[in-house]
Design a protein around this motif. Structure first.
Motif, PDB file in Angstrom:
ATOM      1  N   PHE A 246       0.474  -1.309   0.015  1.00 25.46           N
ATOM      2  CA  PHE A 246       0.111  -0.096   0.204  1.00 25.46           C
ATOM      3  C   PHE A 246       0.760   1.243   0.394  1.00 25.46           C
ATOM      4  O   PHE A 246       0.199   2.303   0.367  1.00 25.46           O
ATOM      5  CB  PHE A 246      -0.718  -0.245   1.362  1.00 25.46           C
ATOM      6  CG  PHE A 246      -1.881  -1.317   0.800  1.00 25.46           C
ATOM      7  CD1 PHE A 246      -2.970  -1.448   0.179  1.00 25.46           C
ATOM      8  CD2 PHE A 246      -1.915  -2.540   2.277  1.00 25.46           C
ATOM      9  CE1 PHE A 246      -3.862  -2.895   0.550  1.00 25.46           C
ATOM     10  CE2 PHE A 246      -3.013  -3.052   1.901  1.00 25.46           C
ATOM     11  CZ  PHE A 246      -3.776  -3.105   1.527  1.00 25.46           C
ATOM     12  N   SER A 277       0.220  -4.037  -4.064  1.00 21.58           N
ATOM     13  CA  SER A 277      -0.871  -2.829  -4.282  1.00 21.58           C
ATOM     14  C   SER A 277      -0.464  -1.308  -3.654  1.00 21.58           C
ATOM     15  O   SER A 277      -1.299  -0.516  -2.819  1.00 21.58           O
ATOM     16  CB  SER A 277      -1.838  -3.052  -2.781  1.00 21.58           C
ATOM     17  OG  SER A 277      -2.921  -4.593  -2.947  1.00 21.58           O
TER      18      SER A 277
ATOM     19  N   VAL B 149     -10.226  -0.332  -8.571  1.00 26.46           N
ATOM     20  CA  VAL B 149      -9.355   0.176  -8.480  1.00 26.46           C
ATOM     21  C   VAL B 149      -8.975   1.203  -9.452  1.00 26.46           C
ATOM     22  O   VAL B 149      -9.097   2.844  -9.265  1.00 26.46           O
ATOM     23  CB  VAL B 149      -8.543  -0.714  -8.983  1.00 26.46           C
ATOM     24  CG1 VAL B 149      -6.641  -0.271  -9.135  1.00 26.46           C
ATOM     25  CG2 VAL B 149      -8.130  -1.435  -7.424  1.00 26.46           C
ATOM     26  N   GLU B 281      -2.916   2.261  -9.935  1.00 29.09           N
ATOM     27  CA  GLU B 281      -2.065   1.502  -8.435  1.00 29.09           C
ATOM     28  C   GLU B 281      -2.596  -0.456  -9.237  1.00 29.09           C
ATOM     29  O   GLU B 281      -3.408  -0.751  -9.982  1.00 29.09           O
ATOM     30  CB  GLU B 281      -3.627   2.082  -8.322  1.00 29.09           C
ATOM     31  CG  GLU B 281      -4.247   1.384  -7.032  1.00 29.09           C
ATOM     32  CD  GLU B 281      -4.772   2.334  -5.821  1.00 29.09           C
ATOM     33  OE1 GLU B 281      -5.514   3.178  -6.394  1.00 29.09           O
ATOM     34  OE2 GLU B 281      -4.919   1.660  -4.704  1.00 29.09           O
ATOM     35  N   PHE B 283      -3.371  -4.054  -7.671  1.00 29.85           N
ATOM     36  CA  PHE B 283      -4.484  -4.276  -6.453  1.00 29.85           C
ATOM     37  C   PHE B 283      -4.348  -6.032  -6.095  1.00 29.85           C
ATOM     38  O   PHE B 283      -3.624  -6.428  -7.465  1.00 29.85           O
ATOM     39  CB  PHE B 283      -5.771  -3.461  -6.599  1.00 29.85           C
ATOM     40  CG  PHE B 283      -6.120  -4.700  -7.965  1.00 29.85           C
ATOM     41  CD1 PHE B 283      -5.408  -4.088  -9.038  1.00 29.85           C
ATOM     42  CD2 PHE B 283      -7.155  -5.902  -7.805  1.00 29.85           C
ATOM     43  CE1 PHE B 283      -6.451  -4.236 -10.777  1.00 29.85           C
ATOM     44  CE2 PHE B 283      -7.814  -5.871  -8.757  1.00 29.85           C
ATOM     45  CZ  PHE B 283      -7.213  -5.768 -10.019  1.00 29.85           C
ATOM     46  N   ASN B 287      -8.117  -7.763  -1.473  1.00 32.68           N
ATOM     47  CA  ASN B 287      -7.982  -6.933   0.237  1.00 32.68           C
ATOM     48  C   ASN B 287      -9.363  -6.125  -0.429  1.00 32.68           C
ATOM     49  O   ASN B 287      -9.673  -5.193  -0.589  1.00 32.68           O
ATOM     50  CB  ASN B 287      -6.510  -6.106  -0.345  1.00 32.68           C
ATOM     51  CG  ASN B 287      -5.340  -6.199  -0.248  1.00 32.68           C
ATOM     52  OD1 ASN B 287      -5.310  -6.519   1.626  1.00 32.68           O
ATOM     53  ND2 ASN B 287      -4.859  -5.895  -1.085  1.00 32.68           N
TER      54      ASN B 287
END
Lengths: 341, 341
Positions: A246, A277, B149, B281, B283, B287
């Motif tokens: 993150f 991520s 996302v 981003e 991912f 999550n």
């Protein structure tokens, strides 16, 4: 009539700009016309982003035109005024850099849009050139990039490249003020010393280490959460390797690539953004000026309380502005690079 | 006793996995113990992400262990039960793939965390293997990646790589259902035909074009706003070139890089993320399971109303699971790659 010397773009640079890409010219300024003011510039800014405008390609700002004076941030003093909002002696900032003096119509410029206008400065005891650095666009870039784009939050470990530069040094200091562990990368002993002076926890001298990734892993064994990207190349790869899940990267610039004529080297480990991520987000400061009032308030507070300081590298004379600009790319500036006019 | 054949990791692949990296073994399963159920798997999943777990490195999931059965999504039928919540004949999904049958304790697994448990499926008339694809992890990946996302919003033009795959084909269809222009990239005429069939506006056959960037510029002259990244390499570069300001890239995977043994090629034009304020981003679907109820509701609606369909590529026999897995990397699957047990 007032004589103003100015720097024009003579040819578009290929690779690292050279003196030949610029030419010095003189223009005679008539007295200001109706609604106009005349300004004598005190300082002008040279910034890495200007390199992009010297190339003829579509971008977020149009390219500079050949044979015309370049543009950029400048602060100056009003020397004549036909606008009741400005009086002789006022200190103003504008985008009319790269020249010694100019006439402009503040109302017409304001009507054309929020950027590119003439702004009267309340200097609050700061030297006017601070508004080209820590209290101006570079400082605002640091503020918006770190606090909004990277969304700095408690406990984040922060990594900053070009950390001793006009933007990077403000990023480091804001992060320190907010209590974070900060790792800065810069080149050479003078910059390293400055970064230690402003409280950066670990400094990487990238010119003295063969491997930024290894060095970052050493000084940040737990990894990093925020990366403020000014450089690109091996610095971006090192940050991807060190990032914790993150992590957030504010992509502000990639100075190592601006003069690249071949195929630049992309981050070979970008795949790590998936598994961890990560969020990599580019930004342009002009899209974040809604934060300007908060920036001014915080910055005045930090500067007045002695929590935030800055360095300047000053070159004198408009004729030497190209030299100052070119030196940005060899990293010869400590802090903000300015031209005193 | 029940005999179950399973596939174990014999050696860690270097580059593209080969049959030699796997071994077939047989185990004898006793009747289920206290609180346990016994499940006969009907289908197991092979997914590109599993390649990462075959390498011994730190990642978001621990690496597979040598000499042990691999793990992965599977759907099966309960054949014996000592857990009152499960009865013989129930269809369940689990992470106990790569084997024909297994004993497991559903309550102990549930106590260990939300992932990796045994889930009883209400199939709503869908074939059970759909829960390994469109209605399972790959579908959920598409849903979370595109809607959360990449934050799909009105007017976005969407580009999807590996568009005919298990994830990509769902991304394309969700974007079409929501009224977007969709460009999909896939390799070969069969996949191109499938993408046209599901309404993709422009299909790029990357195996037939020497230059994905040029092709994308041609079919998306106005640029793209969202890129759903499954491939990496030239696809990522093409997307960076085509992106409009404030574009959002959901980085789901980069299959072109998973078997890279040398230095992968990073996106040489990553600098464009700065000037265009792009957000990239990465991912991991696990999550985003808070979206699962919404996903199930929307997906059931879209499937039942005939708005969303899928393809499967089925290989039969656990002994052929390695072959099915290896084929993922040459792109031989159309839609979800499954092994029927």
């Amino acid at each position: 009539m007032t004589t103003s010397r100015e720097i024009r773009l003579k040819s578009r640079p290929v690779g690292v700009p050279t003196a030949d890409n610029f030419e010095l010219a003189s223009v005679e300024l008539p007295p200001p016309g109706d609604g106009e003011i005349q300004v004598k510039n005190l300082y002008m800014s040279v910034d890495p982003y200007m390199r992009g405008r010297m190339t003829d390609r579509k971008s977020y700002v149009p390219p500079f035109e050949l044979g015309k004076a370049l543009q950029g941030g400048a602060v100056g003093e009003v020397t004549a005024s036909n606008d009741p909002d400005f009086k002789v002696g006022d200190i103003v900032s504008s985008m009319f850099g790269w020249r010694e003096a100019y006439n402009a119509n503040p109302r017409a410029l304001a009507a054309a849009g929020p950027m590119g206008g003439i702004m009267k400065l309340s200097t609050h005891g700061m030297p006017p050139q601070a508004f080209l650095g820590v209290a101006g666009m570079p400082g605002m870039t640091a503020y918006a990039g770190l606090l909004r784009v990277a969304a700095l939050k408690e406990g984040d470990i922060v990594f900053v490249s070009a950390a001793a530069g006009a933007v990077g040094s403000v990023v480091c200091q804001i992060a320190k003020i907010k209590g974070h562990t900060v790792i800065g990368s810069a080149g050479g002993p003078e910059k390293v010393a400055f970064l230690k002076e402003i409280g950066v926890d670990h400094v990487i001298d990238y010119k003295a280490t063969p491997d930024v990734t290894a060095e970052l892993a050493k000084v940040a064994p737990k990894g990093i959460d925020v990366y403020f990207e000014n450089v690109g190349g091996v610095h971006l790869e090192a940050a991807l390797n060190a990032a914790r899940p993150f992590g957030r990267f504010a992509l502000c610039g990639m100075i190592s690539q601006y003069n690249e004529t071949g195929r630049p080297t992309g981050p070979a480990n970008i795949i790590q953004a998936v598994g961890k991520s990560l969020r990599l987000e580019g930004f342009i400061v002009s899209n974040h000026y809604d934060l300007f009032p908060a920036f001014v308030r915080d910055m005045a507070d930090w500067i007045n309380s002695g929590k935030l300081t800055w360095k300047e590298t000053v070159v004198e004379g408009v004729d030497r502005a190209p030299e100052a600009f070119i030196k940005l790319f060899s990293g010869e500036n400590l802090g903000k690079m300015l031209v005193k006019l």
